[in-house]
Design an enzyme around this catalytic site. Sequence first.
Site, PDB file in Angstrom:
ATOM      1  N   TYR A 143       0.836  -1.209   0.000  1.00 50.70           N
ATOM      2  CA  TYR A 143       0.000   0.000   0.000  1.00 50.70           C
ATOM      3  C   TYR A 143       0.865   1.252   0.000  1.00 50.70           C
ATOM      4  CZ  TYR A 143      -3.236   3.637   1.463  1.00 50.70           C
ATOM      5  OH  TYR A 143      -3.974   4.794   1.518  1.00 50.70           O
ATOM      6  N   GLN A 175     -21.951  31.856  55.428  1.00 50.47           N
ATOM      7  CA  GLN A 175     -20.966  31.247  54.540  1.00 50.47           C
ATOM      8  C   GLN A 175     -20.805  32.086  53.274  1.00 50.47           C
ATOM      9  OE1 GLN A 175     -22.715  27.381  54.186  1.00 50.47           O
ATOM     10  NE2 GLN A 175     -24.394  28.072  52.889  1.00 50.47           N
ATOM     11  N   ARG A 181     -16.538  29.589  47.886  1.00 47.97           N
ATOM     12  CA  ARG A 181     -16.633  28.428  48.779  1.00 47.97           C
ATOM     13  C   ARG A 181     -16.506  27.096  48.048  1.00 47.97           C
ATOM     14  NH1 ARG A 181     -21.710  26.571  50.884  1.00 47.97           N
ATOM     15  NH2 ARG A 181     -22.554  28.569  50.171  1.00 47.97           N
ATOM     16  N   ASN A 186       0.615   3.921   8.430  1.00 46.45           N
ATOM     17  CA  ASN A 186      -0.075   2.821   7.753  1.00 46.45           C
ATOM     18  C   ASN A 186       0.492   2.707   6.339  1.00 46.45           C
ATOM     19  OD1 ASN A 186      -2.120   0.792   7.319  1.00 46.45           O
ATOM     20  ND2 ASN A 186      -3.088   2.296   5.968  1.00 46.45           N
ATOM     21  N   LYS A 226     -15.066  49.058  35.328  1.00 46.08           N
ATOM     22  CA  LYS A 226     -16.353  48.849  34.659  1.00 46.08           C
ATOM     23  C   LYS A 226     -16.143  48.355  33.224  1.00 46.08           C
ATOM     24  CE  LYS A 226     -19.881  51.436  35.605  1.00 46.08           C
ATOM     25  NZ  LYS A 226     -20.883  50.420  36.021  1.00 46.08           N
ATOM     26  N   GLU A 236     -13.339  11.597   1.421  1.00 47.60           N
ATOM     27  CA  GLU A 236     -12.497  10.802   0.525  1.00 47.60           C
ATOM     28  C   GLU A 236     -13.254   9.575   0.017  1.00 47.60           C
ATOM     29  OE1 GLU A 236      -9.802   8.137  -0.920  1.00 47.60           O
ATOM     30  OE2 GLU A 236      -9.613   7.929   1.258  1.00 47.60           O
ATOM     31  N   ASN A 291     -14.182   6.573   2.134  1.00 42.96           N
ATOM     32  CA  ASN A 291     -13.147   5.745   2.757  1.00 42.96           C
ATOM     33  C   ASN A 291     -12.867   6.260   4.167  1.00 42.96           C
ATOM     34  OD1 ASN A 291     -10.903   3.874   2.994  1.00 42.96           O
ATOM     35  ND2 ASN A 291      -9.558   5.632   2.645  1.00 42.96           N
TER      36      ASN A 291
END
Length: 707
Positions: free
Chosen positions: A98, A339, A345, A375, A447, A475, A478
Amino acid sequence: MANQNGFCIKKQQVDPLNWEMAAESLRGSHLDEVKRMVAEFRKPAVKLGGETLTVAQVARIASRDNAVAVELSEEARAGVKASSDWVMDSMNKGTDSYGVTTGFGATSHRRTKQGGALQKELIRFLNAGIFGNATESCHTLPHSATRAAMLVRINTLLQGYSGIRFEILEAITKLLNHNITPCLPLRGTITASGDLVPLSYIAGLITGRPNSKAVGPNGETLNAEEALRLSRSGRRIFRVASPRKGLPSLMAPPLVLGMASMVLFEANVLAVLSEVLSAIFAEVMNGKPEFTDHLTHKLKHHPGQIEAAAIMEHILDGSSYVKAAQKLHEMDPLQKPKQDRYALRTSPQWLGPQIEVIRAATKMIEREINSVNDNPLIDVARSKALHGGNFQGTPIGVSMDNSRLALASIGKLLFAQFSELVNDYYNNGLPSNLTAGRNPSLDYGFKGAEIAMASYCSELQFLANPVTNHVQSAEQHNQDVNSLGLISARKTAEAVDVLKLMSSTYLVALCQAIDLRFLEENLRNAVKNAVTQVAKRTLTVGANGELHPARFCEKDLLRVVDREYVFAYADDPCSANYPLMQKLRQALVDHALQNGENEKNTGTSIFLKVAAFEDELKAVLPKEVEAARIAVESGNPAIPNRIKECRSYPLYKFVREGLGTELLTGEKVRSPGEECDKVFTAMCEGSIIDPLLECLKSWDGAPLPIC
């Protein structure tokens, strides 16, 4: 492993699926990991052998720093040559391979014996990118990303499974070491069989295509012949005669891996910065430090959360701000929130998962940059060409999507904290918009910066949308599934840039808040001194020199000063419309009401003292407040800046002294954007890293013990 009869025997393996290796890579703290990354980034050389490249090393080479060199391991030469020789032998034997004797992708049914011509055509048809005119429309990939890609590609090819010649790797290395960077198109890849279209321009440069361009060390434009000559490759151009010169150069995702490495190096630093900024936020907001207590986070079990809390706990432990805030919380506790709000927190719970995601993504990318992604793969030992799909960049696309979402979440927290910081309804006594001038009607502080932060945050949240779910079949069907890795990495690079805009703006605002607390403390001290002086002069004795009942008012008058936010009245401290004078009068009236029968006697009446006290205070207080402000501005304050006693001081010192920023007021010419720009540039250059790590140099990597 085969026995004497030729049968394959399964060999006992340790960690055959690599899960243990992946888990082992996460051992230790994230901060230690970042410190290691910074140390690697600063090394003078990067030696490539195929298996030990790091994200930090890629980021360093991407920076075009002449002080760092790339070296190839000679030990890898034999393996690379063996795979290259195998390909040539295979072709000479007439073996069908290939990309050597076949067409590509969906047209791999085509055959040819003209291997060199096939590689030449491969590079030509993949040169499908668009660059634009480089003025108003530039579509060239950043040169840093190209350099990163070249480094990654060299590293993956060194493992000897690709069939490429070693001299090609040497040529690309020389381009890097001489700061010569091929020009690649920004778009045009789906990161399926690698980043084919952009990478074809690197192959085009080293093979002398006439349309190939490069940028030289001084920014000059070079053609292929000039680039190779300047890089001292020992030849003008590489003729495309080898059947495996083009495909191995292209069939992999180094482009996205290079950009992902650069992005993640910065993302890790920004993650640590967000932890420290959150701790500074707690300091200037007079927050309650118990949100970092280890037991809370130990019971949640998540390592990212536990570390984030421990880092914040370390910053806050012994902080002068925390000690001062404790006294404030003890004053009228039933009239204050029990809290703090979520942005403070729950910051460890919010940041923890983002740190885990970024760290996991970093490890995934480091595995990828040391992987073989070609590949076919050339297995010389078994004399095979294996046709697979290691080029598929899914791990990269997914890790980039996840990282971008984490960055957006960090930005959202910073924006929430910034919004509290500039809002006088939430910021525990700081002025609206963090204005520091004498006249708030002519000073609107941050601001504009808050509006900019909203813009940055909105863009960052949009960028958080995933890319990998937008795959299109390509493609001729493929490449019907593909990773879109480079698109995702590009968007993550944008997210990093926007988060740096947010972080720099926020850090400038925090430094402003630190200086305002400093000013606040000095102004309050001046007000208390003035009230004390006036009280002693007007309330201590009566007309005939006898002790007056009003002398007992002083303590309550000072308590009023302690309770009132200084910036609620500092611009006009004696105004009847502001709370200070109203509540000082109320304190005197309360004492008068308790004075009983003495109020009927002009010599012992407290009511009759009110006017004298107020008149005297109006004459003294404005001068004392202005004198205190001038003393702060001239560097001679009565009370020093608390930040110097805190572990967060190195970051503040860097911004103020290292970058030359200052307290912003409407009375000065300098704008917030000018200061934010200095910090942003420091972030981009990496100079903020040392002061950031200095804040945490004494942290031992563990939470404080539960006592």
